[in-house]
Design a protein around this motif. Sequence first.
Motif, mmCIF file in Angstrom:
data_model
loop_
_atom_site.group_PDB
_atom_site.id
_atom_site.type_symbol
_atom_site.label_atom_id
_atom_site.label_comp_id
_atom_site.label_asym_id
_atom_site.label_seq_id
_atom_site.Cartn_x
_atom_site.Cartn_y
_atom_site.Cartn_z
ATOM 1 N N VAL A 21 0.847 -1.206 0.000
ATOM 2 C CA VAL A 21 0.000 0.000 0.000
ATOM 3 C C VAL A 21 0.879 1.252 0.000
ATOM 4 C CG1 VAL A 21 -1.632 1.354 1.388
ATOM 5 C CG2 VAL A 21 -2.016 -1.080 1.052
ATOM 6 N N SER A 22 1.912 1.258 0.842
ATOM 7 C CA SER A 22 2.782 2.436 0.925
ATOM 8 C C SER A 22 3.504 2.681 -0.399
ATOM 9 C CB SER A 22 3.830 2.258 2.029
ATOM 10 O OG SER A 22 3.203 2.002 3.239
ATOM 11 N N PHE A 23 4.063 1.604 -0.963
ATOM 12 C CA PHE A 23 4.811 1.766 -2.214
ATOM 13 C C PHE A 23 3.885 2.144 -3.367
ATOM 14 C CE2 PHE A 23 8.328 0.180 0.067
ATOM 15 C CZ PHE A 23 9.469 0.481 -0.661
ATOM 16 N N MET A 24 2.697 1.545 -3.356
ATOM 17 C CA MET A 24 1.746 1.899 -4.431
ATOM 18 C C MET A 24 1.341 3.357 -4.314
ATOM 19 S SD MET A 24 -0.909 -1.193 -5.187
ATOM 20 C CE MET A 24 -1.742 -0.425 -6.549
ATOM 21 N N ALA A 25 1.136 3.817 -3.080
ATOM 22 C CA ALA A 25 0.757 5.221 -2.872
ATOM 23 C C ALA A 25 1.878 6.141 -3.359
ATOM 24 C CB ALA A 25 0.457 5.471 -1.401
ATOM 25 N N LEU A 26 3.116 5.758 -3.057
ATOM 26 C CA LEU A 26 4.258 6.549 -3.534
ATOM 27 C C LEU A 26 4.334 6.524 -5.052
ATOM 28 C CD1 LEU A 26 7.187 5.733 -1.086
ATOM 29 C CD2 LEU A 26 6.263 7.984 -1.612
ATOM 30 N N GLN A 27 4.162 5.318 -5.583
ATOM 31 C CA GLN A 27 4.246 5.140 -7.036
ATOM 32 C C GLN A 27 3.162 5.970 -7.739
ATOM 33 O OE1 GLN A 27 3.657 1.060 -8.100
ATOM 34 N NE2 GLN A 27 5.037 1.163 -9.849
ATOM 35 N N LEU A 28 1.930 5.857 -7.258
ATOM 36 C CA LEU A 28 0.833 6.591 -7.896
ATOM 37 C C LEU A 28 1.012 8.095 -7.715
ATOM 38 C CD1 LEU A 28 -2.166 4.284 -6.924
ATOM 39 C CD2 LEU A 28 -1.037 4.478 -9.135
ATOM 40 N N GLY A 29 1.550 8.468 -6.552
ATOM 41 C CA GLY A 29 1.830 9.887 -6.319
ATOM 42 C C GLY A 29 2.850 10.406 -7.317
ATOM 43 N N TYR A 58 10.524 14.807 -15.436
ATOM 44 C CA TYR A 58 9.377 15.636 -15.029
ATOM 45 C C TYR A 58 9.017 15.456 -13.557
ATOM 46 C CZ TYR A 58 8.776 15.082 -20.102
ATOM 47 O OH TYR A 58 8.968 15.000 -21.441
ATOM 48 N N MET A 59 9.991 15.081 -12.740
ATOM 49 C CA MET A 59 9.680 14.824 -11.341
ATOM 50 C C MET A 59 10.193 15.959 -10.474
ATOM 51 S SD MET A 59 10.756 10.857 -11.491
ATOM 52 C CE MET A 59 11.246 10.743 -9.798
ATOM 53 N N PRO A 60 9.523 16.217 -9.354
ATOM 54 C CA PRO A 60 10.048 17.202 -8.417
ATOM 55 C C PRO A 60 11.175 16.576 -7.598
ATOM 56 C CG PRO A 60 8.052 16.246 -7.540
ATOM 57 C CD PRO A 60 8.277 15.613 -8.876
ATOM 58 N N ASP A 61 11.869 17.362 -6.801
ATOM 59 C CA ASP A 61 12.972 16.793 -6.023
ATOM 60 C C ASP A 61 12.462 16.168 -4.724
ATOM 61 O OD1 ASP A 61 12.260 19.047 -4.749
ATOM 62 O OD2 ASP A 61 14.229 20.021 -4.789
ATOM 63 N N ARG A 62 11.185 16.139 -4.526
ATOM 64 C CA ARG A 62 10.589 15.428 -3.392
ATOM 65 C C ARG A 62 9.514 14.482 -3.906
ATOM 66 N NH1 ARG A 62 11.105 16.743 1.954
ATOM 67 N NH2 ARG A 62 12.595 18.402 2.355
ATOM 68 N N MET A 63 9.437 13.322 -3.263
ATOM 69 C CA MET A 63 8.388 12.375 -3.646
ATOM 70 C C MET A 63 7.207 12.534 -2.702
ATOM 71 S SD MET A 63 10.517 8.890 -4.363
ATOM 72 C CE MET A 63 9.086 7.875 -4.654
ATOM 73 N N TYR A 64 6.033 12.620 -3.272
ATOM 74 C CA TYR A 64 4.811 12.706 -2.471
ATOM 75 C C TYR A 64 3.887 11.550 -2.835
ATOM 76 C CZ TYR A 64 6.202 17.448 -1.241
ATOM 77 O OH TYR A 64 6.886 18.528 -0.753
ATOM 78 N N PRO A 65 3.443 10.795 -1.841
ATOM 79 C CA PRO A 65 2.501 9.713 -2.171
ATOM 80 C C PRO A 65 1.120 10.271 -2.469
ATOM 81 C CG PRO A 65 2.838 9.795 0.193
ATOM 82 C CD PRO A 65 3.734 10.847 -0.405
ATOM 83 N N ALA A 66 0.307 9.463 -3.123
ATOM 84 C CA ALA A 66 -1.081 9.856 -3.401
ATOM 85 C C ALA A 66 -2.004 8.882 -2.683
ATOM 86 C CB ALA A 66 -1.350 9.816 -4.900
ATOM 87 N N PHE A 67 -3.020 9.417 -2.016
ATOM 88 C CA PHE A 67 -3.999 8.575 -1.336
ATOM 89 C C PHE A 67 -5.024 8.142 -2.370
ATOM 90 C CE2 PHE A 67 -6.548 7.252 2.219
ATOM 91 C CZ PHE A 67 -5.612 7.093 3.219
ATOM 92 N N SER A 68 -4.953 6.882 -2.782
ATOM 93 C CA SER A 68 -5.902 6.443 -3.815
ATOM 94 C C SER A 68 -6.569 5.142 -3.401
ATOM 95 C CB SER A 68 -5.177 6.247 -5.147
ATOM 96 O OG SER A 68 -4.546 5.000 -5.153
ATOM 97 N N TRP A 69 -7.794 4.946 -3.878
ATOM 98 C CA TRP A 69 -8.521 3.710 -3.596
ATOM 99 C C TRP A 69 -7.792 2.512 -4.161
ATOM 100 C CZ3 TRP A 69 -11.595 3.348 0.179
ATOM 101 C CH2 TRP A 69 -12.378 4.423 0.585
ATOM 102 N N GLU A 70 -7.151 2.726 -5.309
ATOM 103 C CA GLU A 70 -6.412 1.612 -5.925
ATOM 104 C C GLU A 70 -5.337 1.108 -4.961
ATOM 105 O OE1 GLU A 70 -4.557 2.598 -9.615
ATOM 106 O OE2 GLU A 70 -3.684 0.609 -9.861
ATOM 107 N N VAL A 99 -6.173 -2.803 -3.465
ATOM 108 C CA VAL A 99 -5.632 -3.937 -4.231
ATOM 109 C C VAL A 99 -4.931 -4.941 -3.314
ATOM 110 C CG1 VAL A 99 -3.929 -4.610 -5.955
ATOM 111 C CG2 VAL A 99 -5.462 -2.722 -6.422
ATOM 112 N N ALA A 100 -3.953 -4.459 -2.536
ATOM 113 C CA ALA A 100 -3.189 -5.383 -1.677
ATOM 114 C C ALA A 100 -4.086 -6.053 -0.632
ATOM 115 C CB ALA A 100 -2.034 -4.646 -1.016
ATOM 116 N N PRO A 101 -4.955 -5.305 0.063
ATOM 117 C CA PRO A 101 -5.828 -5.982 1.027
ATOM 118 C C PRO A 101 -6.695 -7.063 0.388
ATOM 119 C CG PRO A 101 -5.812 -3.652 1.488
ATOM 120 C CD PRO A 101 -5.062 -3.832 0.212
ATOM 121 N N LEU A 102 -7.233 -6.770 -0.791
ATOM 122 C CA LEU A 102 -8.079 -7.773 -1.446
ATOM 123 C C LEU A 102 -7.274 -8.999 -1.846
ATOM 124 C CD1 LEU A 102 -10.516 -5.655 -3.657
ATOM 125 C CD2 LEU A 102 -11.083 -7.108 -1.710
#
Lengths: 424, 232
Positions: A51-59, A375-387, A391-394
Motif C-alpha cells: 500500500v505504501s509503495f503503491m501510494a508513492l508510485q501513484l503519487g 518531469y519529477m520534483p525533487d521530493r516524492m509525495y505519495p497519493a492517497f488512492s482507492w487503488e 488492491v493489496a488488502p483484497l
Amino acid sequence: MSEAVVGQTDVRTGGVHGFLIVRIGWRNLWRNRRRTFLTTGGIAFAVFLVVSFMALQLGQYDVMEENATSLLTGHVQVQHAHYPEDSRFEETIEHASQVLETVRATPGVVAVAPRVEAFALTSVNERSFGAQVLGVDIAAEQQTVRFVRMLASGHTLQGPQEAVLGTVLAKNLGASLGDEVVVLGAGKEGGVAALVFTVVGLLETGMADLDRALLLAPLPEVQAGFGLDDEVHTLAIRVDDLHRSQQVVRRLRAALPATLTVRNWDQVLPELRQGIEVDKMGGRIMYGIIMALVVFSAINSFIMTVFERTREFGMLLAIGMRPGHIMGMIQWEALFVSLLGIAIGLALASGLTLWLMNVGIYLGEGMQEYARQFYMPDRMYPAFSWEAMTVAPLVMLVGTQIAALLPSLRIRRLKAADALRAEG
Amino acid sequence: MSDLVVRCHSISRTYQDDSVPVRALVDVDFEVARGEFVSLAGPSGSGKSTLLNIIGGLDRPDAGTVEVDGVGLNQLSESDLSDLRLHKLGFVFQAYNLIPVLSARENVEFIMQLQGVPAGERHGRAEAMLEELGIESMADRRPGEMSGGQQQRVAVARAIVTHPVLLLADEPSANLDSTTTEELLKLLRRLNEEHGVTIVTATHDPLVMSYARRQVRLRDGRIIEDSAREAA
C-alpha cells in the motif's frame, strides 16, 4: 439427512449455527499466539509495504503527468486531423477564433493557448541556426503551461517585434538581450516568411530540445509572417482535473468538427504513458512476489494447523460434524487472521502516507537532475488512492483464504477413526 | 421399535498393514439390547476398537451387515453416517477430546448446537447435565483448566446430553487413575441403571469390565466369550 436415520430420536434437526463456527474460529486464533502473530504480522507487513509503495508510485505518476503536461503540451490538444502524423505546415485549424471560443466554453476547460508552429532559419549577425518558431498568445500560455515562465534572463513577451530564445539557441547564435534575430522560413502558400525580432528574454527549461531550438514570438506576427489568416496549428488546453481529462476530450470531440483531432495527454506524450505502464508492471511484479511469499508462509502456517489438529478434527467428525463445516471453521480462522493483518497494515500505511503527503521524501541533490529529466520534483509525495488502498488488502484476503483452503482440503479425505489415533 | 440397539451379522474387517493383511474382525455376530452395559475386552489387536468403530459408523466392514437402532449402516452415505452419529450416538474417547477453546458448558452445548437445538433449551439442558454429573462448578472452565477426571465427566455430559440411543466409550479410563476411574464407572452405571442409557465400552481395564453387566471377550478378531454377570 434421511428421516430414517433420525426418525426415532427426540432432538430437532437443523444446520450448524454459523455463529458457532465463527466463535470457534476466532478462539482458535489464540491457541498458538506466536503462529497467529507471525502470520498476521506477515500479512500486515505485505499490506503495509504494498500500500505504501503503491501510494508513492501513484503519487509519482500524478506528479510526472502534471509536470510533463503543464510544461509545454497542456493536458489536451486540438489540432488538424492529420497534423499529429504529418506535421505539415498547411494542416492548420481554420477559423481558429471560433474553435477557440467553442473550446473555452467546454466544461472542464480552464485555459486554452493557441499556437502556430513553424521551422525556420534564425540568424544573428553572421551565425545561423535552425529553430522551432512558436507563435503564442503569451497571456494564454501563462495560464496554460509553465515553460514560458522559465526565464534565465530578460523578460517575457510584452509587445510586438519581441522574441524569447532558448538559452542554448541564443548561445549558438551568439545572441544577447537586445540583439535582433532574423527569421527566414517558408510560408503557407510557398512564399518566403521573413521576420525580425528583438531578443527580450532567454528561456531555460532544463529540457535540452526546447533550450536548443525554441523561439517564442507574438502569435499575430508569426501568423502574418507565415501567411496564415485566422489559423493556428495547436490549441493547448489546461483542464481543471487531470484525472478527468478524458471526459473533457469526449466533450470536445462531440463539440468540434471531424476535421479536427482532440488528443488526451497520454496520446500527446505516449512515451510518458508507456514509461508509466512499464513502471507499473515492474511494481506489480514486485508486489506480486511480496504477496506470494506471504501467502506461501500462510499456507505453511495452515498446513501446520491442520496437521496438529488432526485428532481434534477426527473427534469433530466422529460426533457428527460435517467435513465442510470443519473446513468452514478453518476458513473463518483465515479470514480473522487476514482481517487483523490487513487492518494493522492499512493503519500503518495510511499513517505513513498521510504524513508523507505533507512532508514528502527528499530525494537528495544527486537526484535533482534526474528528477527534472523525468518531469519529477525533487521530493516524492505519495497519493492517497482507492487503488493503493484496496488492491493489496483484497489480494491478501483472497490469498489467505486460498492458503487455508489448500491444506484443509485434506479434511474431506480424513477418516475419523484414523484421525482419532493421530498424535495431537 | 426393535429391542435391539445394535445388530452385527457376520461382519469381517481386514486392514492392510505395510501391505500385510491383518484380519481385525472375522465373521463376528454381535447384538446389544436396549439398556445393556457391555464391555468389549481383549488384548491389543483383538478387534474390540474396530468393532466399536464399525458400530459407531466410523469404519465400514468388508463383509456382513450392521444395524444401529434399526438403521442399516452399510447403505448409508458418509453424510448420512455423520447425521446418524450426531443424532443417535454418543462418544466418549480415551483422550477426552474436548474442544480446547470452548468452556465445559460450551462443550456440552456443542452437539446440541450442531443439531440446531434453540439456545434457551440448549443452555438449560447443558446446565442440568453438568449438575447431574457434579461438575457444575467447572461450567466456565476450559479443558486445560480441568483435571483428567473432570474432563472425562464433561466428555460424558457432552455424549449423553442429546439422549443418544447408544453411548460408545473407547478405553474411557486409559488416562485416569483408579480412583477417578471408579468415579467415572459409577457415573456410567448410574446413567445405565437410572436413565436406561445403552453403553458399549472397549477396554482392557479389569475395573471397567467389572462394572459392565455383560462382558464380551475378543481375540484375533473373533468373539471367544460372551457372558452376563453381576456387576461390581
